[in-house]
Structure formats: structure tokens, C-alpha cells
Motif scaffolding. Structure first.
Motif, PDB file in Angstrom:
ATOM      1  N   GLY A   9       0.886  -1.227   0.131  1.00 28.55           N
ATOM      2  CA  GLY A   9      -0.081   0.050   0.091  1.00 28.55           C
ATOM      3  C   GLY A   9       0.958   1.312   0.060  1.00 28.55           C
ATOM      4  N   ARG A  10       0.499   2.208  -0.722  1.00 28.03           N
ATOM      5  CA  ARG A  10       1.049   3.573  -0.684  1.00 28.03           C
ATOM      6  C   ARG A  10       0.093   4.698  -1.214  1.00 28.03           C
ATOM      7  NH1 ARG A  10       2.991   4.531  -5.975  1.00 28.03           N
ATOM      8  NH2 ARG A  10       3.376   2.725  -7.523  1.00 28.03           N
ATOM      9  N   GLN A  13      -1.571   7.998  -7.739  1.00 26.94           N
ATOM     10  CA  GLN A  13      -2.362   8.828  -8.601  1.00 26.94           C
ATOM     11  C   GLN A  13      -3.414   8.069  -8.939  1.00 26.94           C
ATOM     12  OE1 GLN A  13      -0.084  11.317 -11.346  1.00 26.94           O
ATOM     13  NE2 GLN A  13       0.181  13.088  -9.718  1.00 26.94           N
ATOM     14  N   ALA A  14      -4.603   9.043  -9.341  1.00 28.86           N
ATOM     15  CA  ALA A  14      -5.798   8.231 -10.010  1.00 28.86           C
ATOM     16  C   ALA A  14      -5.367   7.596 -11.472  1.00 28.86           C
ATOM     17  CB  ALA A  14      -7.024   9.163 -10.054  1.00 28.86           C
ATOM     18  N   GLY A  15      -5.887   6.779 -11.612  1.00 28.02           N
ATOM     19  CA  GLY A  15      -5.402   5.778 -13.254  1.00 28.02           C
ATOM     20  C   GLY A  15      -4.159   5.309 -12.935  1.00 28.02           C
ATOM     21  N   GLY A  16      -3.716   5.097 -11.792  1.00 31.44           N
ATOM     22  CA  GLY A  16      -2.410   4.316 -11.755  1.00 31.44           C
ATOM     23  C   GLY A  16      -2.597   2.848 -11.160  1.00 31.44           C
ATOM     24  N   SER A  17      -1.456   2.210 -10.862  1.00 27.19           N
ATOM     25  CA  SER A  17      -1.784   0.732 -10.469  1.00 27.19           C
ATOM     26  C   SER A  17      -0.898   0.541  -9.294  1.00 27.19           C
ATOM     27  CB  SER A  17      -1.152  -0.006 -11.396  1.00 27.19           C
ATOM     28  OG  SER A  17      -2.007  -0.033 -12.894  1.00 27.19           O
ATOM     29  N   LEU A  18      -1.331  -0.501  -8.549  1.00 30.68           N
ATOM     30  CA  LEU A  18      -0.793  -0.981  -7.230  1.00 30.68           C
ATOM     31  C   LEU A  18      -0.732  -2.606  -7.348  1.00 30.68           C
ATOM     32  CD1 LEU A  18      -1.430   1.248  -4.197  1.00 30.68           C
ATOM     33  CD2 LEU A  18       0.793   0.888  -5.411  1.00 30.68           C
ATOM     34  N   ARG A  19       0.211  -3.226  -6.668  1.00 31.52           N
ATOM     35  CA  ARG A  19       0.118  -4.705  -6.375  1.00 31.52           C
ATOM     36  C   ARG A  19       0.223  -4.774  -4.757  1.00 31.52           C
ATOM     37  NH1 ARG A  19       0.488  -9.181  -9.444  1.00 31.52           N
ATOM     38  NH2 ARG A  19       1.470 -11.040  -8.583  1.00 31.52           N
ATOM     39  N   LEU A  20      -0.833  -5.237  -4.306  1.00 27.33           N
ATOM     40  CA  LEU A  20      -0.775  -5.781  -2.739  1.00 27.33           C
ATOM     41  C   LEU A  20      -0.761  -7.104  -2.774  1.00 27.33           C
ATOM     42  CD1 LEU A  20      -3.954  -3.872  -1.493  1.00 27.33           C
ATOM     43  CD2 LEU A  20      -1.621  -2.905  -1.784  1.00 27.33           C
ATOM     44  N   GLY A 118      -3.509  -4.864   7.906  1.00 22.84           N
ATOM     45  CA  GLY A 118      -4.019  -3.924   6.708  1.00 22.84           C
ATOM     46  C   GLY A 118      -2.763  -3.057   6.313  1.00 22.84           C
ATOM     47  N   THR A 119      -3.112  -2.677   4.969  1.00 19.08           N
ATOM     48  CA  THR A 119      -2.172  -1.782   4.295  1.00 19.08           C
ATOM     49  C   THR A 119      -2.829  -0.620   3.711  1.00 19.08           C
ATOM     50  OG1 THR A 119      -0.403  -1.887   2.807  1.00 19.08           O
ATOM     51  CG2 THR A 119      -1.994  -3.083   2.255  1.00 19.08           C
ATOM     52  N   LEU A 120      -2.452   0.633   3.975  1.00 18.81           N
ATOM     53  CA  LEU A 120      -3.109   1.756   3.328  1.00 18.81           C
ATOM     54  C   LEU A 120      -2.851   2.120   2.058  1.00 18.81           C
ATOM     55  CD1 LEU A 120      -5.006   4.134   3.840  1.00 18.81           C
ATOM     56  CD2 LEU A 120      -2.826   5.475   4.802  1.00 18.81           C
ATOM     57  N   VAL A 121      -3.743   2.183   1.204  1.00 24.83           N
ATOM     58  CA  VAL A 121      -4.043   2.461  -0.245  1.00 24.83           C
ATOM     59  C   VAL A 121      -4.477   3.951  -0.170  1.00 24.83           C
ATOM     60  CG1 VAL A 121      -4.651   2.189  -2.536  1.00 24.83           C
ATOM     61  CG2 VAL A 121      -4.145   0.225  -0.990  1.00 24.83           C
ATOM     62  N   THR A 122      -3.766   5.268  -0.752  1.00 19.77           N
ATOM     63  CA  THR A 122      -4.451   6.376  -0.956  1.00 19.77           C
ATOM     64  C   THR A 122      -4.536   6.606  -2.451  1.00 19.77           C
ATOM     65  OG1 THR A 122      -3.623   6.989   1.439  1.00 19.77           O
ATOM     66  CG2 THR A 122      -4.290   8.603  -0.159  1.00 19.77           C
ATOM     67  N   VAL A 123      -5.474   7.010  -2.998  1.00 20.28           N
ATOM     68  CA  VAL A 123      -5.461   7.321  -4.514  1.00 20.28           C
ATOM     69  C   VAL A 123      -5.913   8.957  -4.520  1.00 20.28           C
ATOM     70  CG1 VAL A 123      -6.327   6.802  -6.691  1.00 20.28           C
ATOM     71  CG2 VAL A 123      -6.377   5.146  -5.012  1.00 20.28           C
ATOM     72  N   SER A 124      -5.022   9.452  -4.918  1.00 24.07           N
ATOM     73  CA  SER A 124      -5.029  11.034  -5.170  1.00 24.07           C
ATOM     74  C   SER A 124      -5.766  11.466  -6.557  1.00 24.07           C
ATOM     75  CB  SER A 124      -3.904  11.996  -5.113  1.00 24.07           C
ATOM     76  OG  SER A 124      -2.832  11.491  -6.086  1.00 24.07           O
TER      77      SER A 124
END
Length: 125
Positions: A9-10, A13-20, A118-124
Motif C-alpha cells: 500500500g502507498r 495517482q488516479a489511473g495508476g496501479s498497485l500490487r498488494l 492492513g495496508t493503506l492505499v491512498t489514491v489522489s
């Protein structure tokens, strides 16, 4: 005793990708169905996605269908959540959860056996 540790989690930006990722230990991984839930600030914890013990069946909330992909590696005792096309409304703490000997396709927070912290995901935006 099962231990689940989430990572990945991190801020993104909106439209981006993450892998948890979720690392499982303590019991036999391939006897557990695995799920991801999330909880946004001030809201109830909600189901995101789940995968059967074999990996043969996957399940998604309508809000993430087509954007998120769950997978598991039974050799490495890990479950992953690939999140694409992220939206600000995806902002939440994401939790990994496990349920032993369950072969159904319905997952509720109150019927999972074990949880990670838990891990925090923040989408700006």
C-alpha cells in the motif's frame, strides 16, 4: 495460528496501479480460501475480492470488477491483488483475510477466520 501480513500500500495517482501482497504463515495455505476486504475512513469494511484454495475460482465486488485481479501462489504462501485504473474512491485500508475449508463463493467480514493488520492505499485525484 495463522499470521497474515499485507504489503504494497502507498500513495498513488488516479489511473495508476498497485500490487498488494499478503504473506500467509502458520497453517497449511492451500486449505484456506483467501480474500481482500477494504475499509475507508468512516465506512464499514467491505468485500473486494476472493480466491478459492486452489486458485480455480475468483470473486470480485462489482466496484472493482475489470480493474482488480486476485491471484495466489500456493508454493510461496502468498495472495496478491493487482489493482489497475485506481480511483479516489478506492482509497482505504486493505485487509487480507483467510477462511479455512471453505469452498463457497460468498465472503462476509464476520465469517472470515483470520485477518491481517492492513495496508493503506491512498489514491489522489
Amino acid at each position: 495460528q495463522v499470521q497474515l501480513v499485507e504489503s504494497g500500500g502507498r500513495l498513488v495517482q488516479a489511473g495508476g496501479s498497485l500490487r498488494l501482497s499478503c504473506a500467509f504463515s502458520g497453517r497449511t495455505f492451500n486449505t484456506y480460501s483467501m480474500a481482500w476486504f477494504r475499509q475507508a475512513h468512516g465506512k464499514e469494511r467491505e468485500f473486494v475480492s476472493a480466491i478459492s484454495w486452489s486458485g480455480g475460482s475468483t470473486y470480485y465486488a462489482d466496484s472493482v470488477k475489470g480493474r482488480f485481479t486476485i491471484s495466489r501462489d500456493n508454493a510461496k504462501n502468498t495472495v496478491n491483488l493487482q489493482m489497475n485504473s485506481l480511483k479516489p474512491e478506492d482509497t482505504a485500508v486493505y485487509y487480507c483475510a483467510a477462511r479455512r475449508y471453505y469452498s463457497g463463493g460468498v465472503f462476509f467480514a464476520n465469517n472470515m477466520d483470520d485477518w491481517g493488520k492492513g495496508t493503506l492505499v491512498t489514491v489522489s485525484s
